[in-house]
Design a protein around this motif. Structure first.
Motif, PDB file in Angstrom:
ATOM      1  N   GLY A  14       0.626  -1.118  -0.063  1.00  0.00           N
ATOM      2  CA  GLY A  14       0.035  -0.155  -0.105  1.00  0.00           C
ATOM      3  C   GLY A  14       0.927   1.247   0.188  1.00  0.00           C
ATOM      4  N   ASP A  36      -2.429  -5.776   0.691  1.00  0.00           N
ATOM      5  CA  ASP A  36      -1.947  -5.099   1.995  1.00  0.00           C
ATOM      6  C   ASP A  36      -3.328  -4.919   2.653  1.00  0.00           C
ATOM      7  OD1 ASP A  36       0.053  -2.219   2.334  1.00  0.00           O
ATOM      8  OD2 ASP A  36      -1.796  -2.386   3.734  1.00  0.00           O
ATOM      9  N   LEU A  37      -3.236  -4.887   4.013  1.00  0.00           N
ATOM     10  CA  LEU A  37      -4.226  -4.738   4.996  1.00  0.00           C
ATOM     11  C   LEU A  37      -5.008  -3.407   4.671  1.00  0.00           C
ATOM     12  CD1 LEU A  37      -5.383  -6.431   7.292  1.00  0.00           C
ATOM     13  CD2 LEU A  37      -4.139  -4.820   8.851  1.00  0.00           C
ATOM     14  N   ASP A  38      -4.646  -2.399   4.093  1.00  0.00           N
ATOM     15  CA  ASP A  38      -5.222  -1.072   3.810  1.00  0.00           C
ATOM     16  C   ASP A  38      -5.626  -1.269   2.388  1.00  0.00           C
ATOM     17  OD1 ASP A  38      -5.951   1.591   3.219  1.00  0.00           O
ATOM     18  OD2 ASP A  38      -4.360   2.322   4.505  1.00  0.00           O
ATOM     19  N   ALA A  41      -5.403   1.937   0.290  1.00  0.00           N
ATOM     20  CA  ALA A  41      -3.765   2.603  -0.110  1.00  0.00           C
ATOM     21  C   ALA A  41      -3.263   1.680  -1.165  1.00  0.00           C
ATOM     22  CB  ALA A  41      -3.223   2.415   1.199  1.00  0.00           C
ATOM     23  N   SER A  60      -6.738  -7.213  -1.043  1.00  0.00           N
ATOM     24  CA  SER A  60      -6.289  -6.791   0.581  1.00  0.00           C
ATOM     25  C   SER A  60      -6.676  -7.750   1.295  1.00  0.00           C
ATOM     26  CB  SER A  60      -6.994  -5.191   0.767  1.00  0.00           C
ATOM     27  OG  SER A  60      -8.505  -5.681   0.756  1.00  0.00           O
TER      28      SER A  60
END
Length: 273
Positions: A14, A36-38, A41, A60
């Motif tokens: 991200g 990504d966890l976000d 982003a 994600s």
């Protein structure tokens, strides 16, 4: 490793190092799956790469989850083909010392170490069958030296390097290349997170990193990675001085520990008159 046409998964993409690596890989002709966890982003990173003509897919989730790793690999295979490289870049910091709870330690171990183990477990056997594959971990100079202010970060980064060494020893003659990225300060949210004004421990950790050497841009780190994987070098050190420090540590451990204690004391000393 030649990037052209290779299928690459990058976690923690991200922004920061992961985003810079994704851009470098696609610019060199790679086909990259970002996670990504976000979600917002990583989607923004993917859009920027697509705008530059890069081949990219995006999702994600939690990079330490077996289910998410399976889903990301399936996405890569569906969109581009078999995975050639896995970049285990997602990580967390934390200034936890002896006050860290078991839950703090478990979270750090899960994200900073077990995410790498689970990804390797998923992909290395098929790379061995194929005779080729590449595992790149983002560790830290803290894993070769240590990290003032953060036990959880330092210990898990040491563990990542140990795991990567084991991977290379065990599978290096079966076509599996392994590289371990160990930078010092990089201008990312991991080093400079929002909202640490009142946290003395996190400020100590940040100050220790920023005064130890230059703080590099993520793009500069990505350039160092591209050079390192071109040679399939195990240790990738964007800060060359880390090697000198590491050799000094190994040559006289007690003297090095004493020096680190003095360095920590200097960081904690009051400034001004």
């Amino acid at each position: 490793m030649e990037m052209q046409g290779k299928v690459i998964i990058v976690t923690g993409a991200g922004g920061g190092i992961g985003g810079a690596l994704a851009r470098a890989f696609t610019a060199a002709g790679g086909k990259v799956v970002l996670t990504d966890l976000d979600a917002a982003a990583v989607t923004e990173t993917a859009r920027a790469i697509e705008a530059d003509g890069g081949a990219v897919a995006v999702t994600s989730g939690d990079a330490s989850s077996n289910e998410h790793i399976d889903a990301v690999v399936a996405l890569a295979e569906r969109e581009f083909g078999p995975v050639d490289m896995y970049v285990a870049n997602a990580g967390i910091g934390g200034a936890a010392g002896l006050a860290a709870t078991d839950a703090d330690w478990e979270h750090a171990i899960d994200v900073n170490l077990m995410a790498h183990v689970r990804a390797a477990r998923r992909l290395v056997p098929q790379w061995v069958q194929r005779g080729s594959g590449y595992f790149l971990s983002t560790a830290s100079a803290a894993g070769l030296l240590t990290q003032i202010g953060s036990a959880t970060y330092s210990v898990t980064k040491h563990a990542v390097i140990g795991f990567d060494e084991w991977l290379s020893v065990t599978y290096g003659d079966s076509g599996v290349a392994v590289s371990c990225l160990c930078p010092m300060g990089v201008d990312t949210k991991l080093l400079r997170p929002d909202g640490i004004d009142g946290d003395d421990a996190e400020k100590l950790m940040q100050n220790a990193v920023e005064t130890a050497g230059d703080v590099l841009t993520p793009a500069a780190v990505a350039d160092a990675v591209m050079e390192g994987i071109a040679d399939e070098r195990f240790l990738i050190l964007p800060h060359p001085e880390v090697l000198k420090m590491y050799r000094y540590k190994g040559s006289d451990y007690d003297r090095w520990l004493g020096g680190m204690r003095r360095y920590q004391a200097s960081l904690m000393a009051p400034t001004g008159s």
